[in-house]
Design an enzyme around this catalytic site. Structure first.
Site, PDB file in Angstrom:
ATOM      1  N   HIS A  12       0.862  -1.183   0.000  1.00 39.12           N
ATOM      2  CA  HIS A  12       0.000   0.000   0.000  1.00 39.12           C
ATOM      3  C   HIS A  12       0.894   1.228   0.000  1.00 39.12           C
ATOM      4  CE1 HIS A  12      -3.367   2.682   0.880  1.00 39.12           C
ATOM      5  NE2 HIS A  12      -2.592   3.257   1.784  1.00 39.12           N
ATOM      6  N   SER A 192       7.004   5.480  -0.554  1.00 38.87           N
ATOM      7  CA  SER A 192       8.283   4.751  -0.485  1.00 38.87           C
ATOM      8  C   SER A 192       8.735   4.492   0.945  1.00 38.87           C
ATOM      9  CB  SER A 192       9.379   5.511  -1.251  1.00 38.87           C
ATOM     10  OG  SER A 192       9.004   5.692  -2.600  1.00 38.87           O
ATOM     11  N   ARG A 193       7.788   4.456   1.872  1.00 34.40           N
ATOM     12  CA  ARG A 193       8.060   4.203   3.285  1.00 34.40           C
ATOM     13  C   ARG A 193       8.951   5.270   3.913  1.00 34.40           C
ATOM     14  NH1 ARG A 193       4.395   1.508   1.796  1.00 34.40           N
ATOM     15  NH2 ARG A 193       4.077  -0.706   2.187  1.00 34.40           N
ATOM     16  N   LEU A 194       9.050   6.433   3.297  1.00 32.86           N
ATOM     17  CA  LEU A 194       9.796   7.564   3.852  1.00 32.86           C
ATOM     18  C   LEU A 194       8.829   8.434   4.654  1.00 32.86           C
ATOM     19  CD1 LEU A 194      12.054   8.379   0.775  1.00 32.86           C
ATOM     20  CD2 LEU A 194      12.669   7.124   2.864  1.00 32.86           C
TER      21      LEU A 194
END
Length: 220
Positions: A12, A192-194
């Site tokens: 997601h 991007s999980r940042l």
């Protein structure tokens, strides 16, 4: 492998919003209220659900969902059986962590703080407003103890109902706890999980005996 359990393939992308330390309220309680109101406006079944984490005397952690029932400048309040596993852990360590997961908004809030029981007056007032069935249940259930079967609990309910045909007083083993935060972290999902993470941390102020909130950005 069953597609439902191929967890590694579930992806997601978080991309609803951003969070910057310079944009948050200087008071973490007010920042929490703002986020909570946005969450409640989405229409969740019970917006006050949170995960309470404790540690027992042997160092074993435990977590469970409870309901947030009060919030002010003093901290976050919930109610439970003082004799339960969580009640004993809270009384022994006087520390806890709370986690709020608001996935539809791609947000989380984590609270770490000191714990103390609320006053008897606060517990009495909250208990008086509970539905009668919940009041009876607080007396009937010896929370966290082993039950041989459901029939034993049902019989205890019958006995308590007969014992209190009218008003049900608050049992002394049941009441509230307040988590006074030392840290509150606000997490906003990003691509991007940042992710964006903003933490409020209590620190000693220049004036002896006083504390201030320090606001910091954390790496995702």
């Amino acid at each position: 492998m069953d597609d439902a359990f191929d967890l590694a393939s579930i992806r997601h992308q978080y991309e609803q919003d951003g969070l910057d330390a310079k944009d948050v309220d200087p008071d973490p309680i007010q920042q929490f209220r703002s986020w909570f109101e946005a969450w409640a406006a989405t229409g969740p079944r019970d917006p006050g659900v949170m995960v309470l984490a404790t540690v027992d005397n042997d160092g074993w952690p435990a977590s469970r969902a409870v309901l947030l029932r009060g919030l002010d400048e003093r901290g976050f309040v919930f109610f439970t059986n003082h004799s339960s596993d969580k009640g004993r852990a809270l009384d022994a360590t006087q520390r806890a962590s709370l986690s709020f997961v608001w996935h539809d908004l791609e947000r989380q809030v984590r609270v770490v703080g000191d714990v103390a029981r609320v006053s008897d007056d606060e517990s009495d007032a909250y208990f008086a407003g509970r539905p009668r069935g919940s009041q009876i249940g607080a007396w009937a259930s010896e929370q966290s103890t082993i039950l041989p079967d459901r029939a034993v609990l049902d019989q205890q309910v019958v006995e308590i109902e007969a014992r209190f045909p009218g008003e049900v007083p608050r049992p002394s083993h049941w009441g509230g706890y307040r988590v006074r935060p030392r840290e509150i972290e606000f997490w906003q999902g990003r691509p991007s999980r940042l992710h964006d993470r903003v933490r409020y941390r209590l620190a000693e102020a220049e004036q002896p005996g006083s504390q201030v909130w320090v606001i910091e950005r954390l790496a995702p």
